[in-house]
Design an enzyme around this catalytic site. Structure first.
Site, mmCIF file in Angstrom:
data_model
loop_
_atom_site.group_PDB
_atom_site.id
_atom_site.type_symbol
_atom_site.label_atom_id
_atom_site.label_comp_id
_atom_site.label_asym_id
_atom_site.label_seq_id
_atom_site.Cartn_x
_atom_site.Cartn_y
_atom_site.Cartn_z
ATOM 1 N N LYS A 54 13.652 -9.630 0.912
ATOM 2 C CA LYS A 54 12.923 -8.363 0.944
ATOM 3 C C LYS A 54 12.008 -8.289 2.166
ATOM 4 C CE LYS A 54 13.154 -7.908 -4.067
ATOM 5 N NZ LYS A 54 12.487 -8.156 -5.355
ATOM 6 N N GLN A 98 7.732 -9.766 -8.731
ATOM 7 C CA GLN A 98 9.036 -10.415 -8.719
ATOM 8 C C GLN A 98 9.326 -11.050 -10.081
ATOM 9 O OE1 GLN A 98 11.369 -10.433 -6.222
ATOM 10 N NE2 GLN A 98 12.688 -11.431 -7.727
ATOM 11 N N ASP A 121 9.450 -0.269 -8.100
ATOM 12 C CA ASP A 121 10.559 -0.683 -8.968
ATOM 13 C C ASP A 121 10.882 0.394 -10.009
ATOM 14 O OD1 ASP A 121 11.709 -3.067 -8.205
ATOM 15 O OD2 ASP A 121 10.198 -4.312 -9.182
#
Length: 283
Positions: A54, A98, A121
């Site tokens: 990422k 994460q 997200d």
């Protein structure tokens, strides 16, 4: 093999080029830098690899990325406090935690601590609720949004199509079914308790498989000419394979995603797109 391969790597490359242009324009016009923060708890090797990926993606498009590293022994309140600091930081426009988190942490409580406008997200209950209700402009989870973009790339008209989603998780199955309904598809959701799964999948014009079970869908379960999106990522010795038996399914499908190189790269590209959207809300 008759199916056209839906190349997630190439699609994601084009998305990154577009994002880079927009990021450069924002910096030129406003002098501002878009910021994404990742909270990484513990030392899970796979998570560390994902986070590095990422960071590289952010670097390619000019987004500033930072990683908040926390020990595995951190408590839920510790992680929530770190998230609240990021919520208050004007230089951070997007936040993600994460997963998986170490055992003992309350994942849901931590997700709900994220400012919904920075929730790149798309997991916060506010964003989920807006997606379900059709009210407002939610952050949409990256993988489901990427899946819909991949289906669009086939030029298959989703209106009136019969879409079958295998898997009912909050991360993929449920949100992708809502997005397909927004595209006016008729959606059937299947799961581990579904009786005669093949009966449903053989009727699918669009088949999305996100069950986390290697080789669950075989070629004889696929309708001729269907769009097949394989979300699975499973280990088979040294290989990574999907939930769909690619070789047999590709003989019947019209379009199919590979594993790897399909949904995964698109998920990462949509994360960058969501971060740009978050900047527009918080910048």
């Amino acid at each position: 093999m008759s199916a056209v391969i839906i190349d997630g790597r190439e699609m994601s490359r084009k998305i990154r080029i577009s994002i880079r242009r927009r990021v450069d324009l924002i910096r030129k016009q406003t002098g501002k830098t878009i910021g994404l923060a990742v909270v990484l708890v513990g030392d899970d090797p796979a998570s560390a690899i994902y986070v590095r990926g990422k960071q590289r993606d952010c670097e390619k498009v000019g987004i500033a990325s930072s990683v908040i590293r926390m020990p595995a022994a951190s408590g839920t309140r510790d992680v929530e406090a770190a998230v609240r600091e990021l919520n208050a930081d004007a230089s951070i426009h997007g936040i993600l935690v994460q997963f998986p988190l170490p055992a003992g942490l309350d994942s849901n409580a931590i997700i709900q601590t994220i400012d919904p406008t920075k929730d790149v997200d798309g997991f916060h209950v506010v964003n989920c609720g807006m997606l379900l209700s059709g009210v407002g402009n939610p952050m949409i989870p990256c993988t489901p949004l990427g899946i819909v973009e991949m289906i669009r790339s086939t030029d298959r008209d989703m209106t009136g199509s019969h879409a079958v989603v295998v898997g009912r998780s909050n991360l993929v199955g449920k949100p992708v079914s809502l997005l397909l309904q927004r595209e006016n598809a008729t959606v059937t959701m299947c799961h581990s308790r579904t009786v005669d799964l093949a009966e449903h999948t053989r009727r699918a014009d669009i088949l999305v498989v996100a069950a986390g079970r290697r080789g669950l869908v075989t070629g004889d379960m696929v309708k001729h000419g269907a769009v097949v999106i394989d979300v699975g990522m499973n280990r088979d010795g040294d290989r990574v394979v999907g939930d769909v038996d690619f070789d047999s399914a590709a003989k019947r499908a019209g379009w199919i995603t590979p594993v790897p190189g399909g949904v995964g790269p698109m998920t990462r590209a949509i994360l960058l797109q969501n971060t740009l959207q978050a900047f527009k809300r918080n910048g």
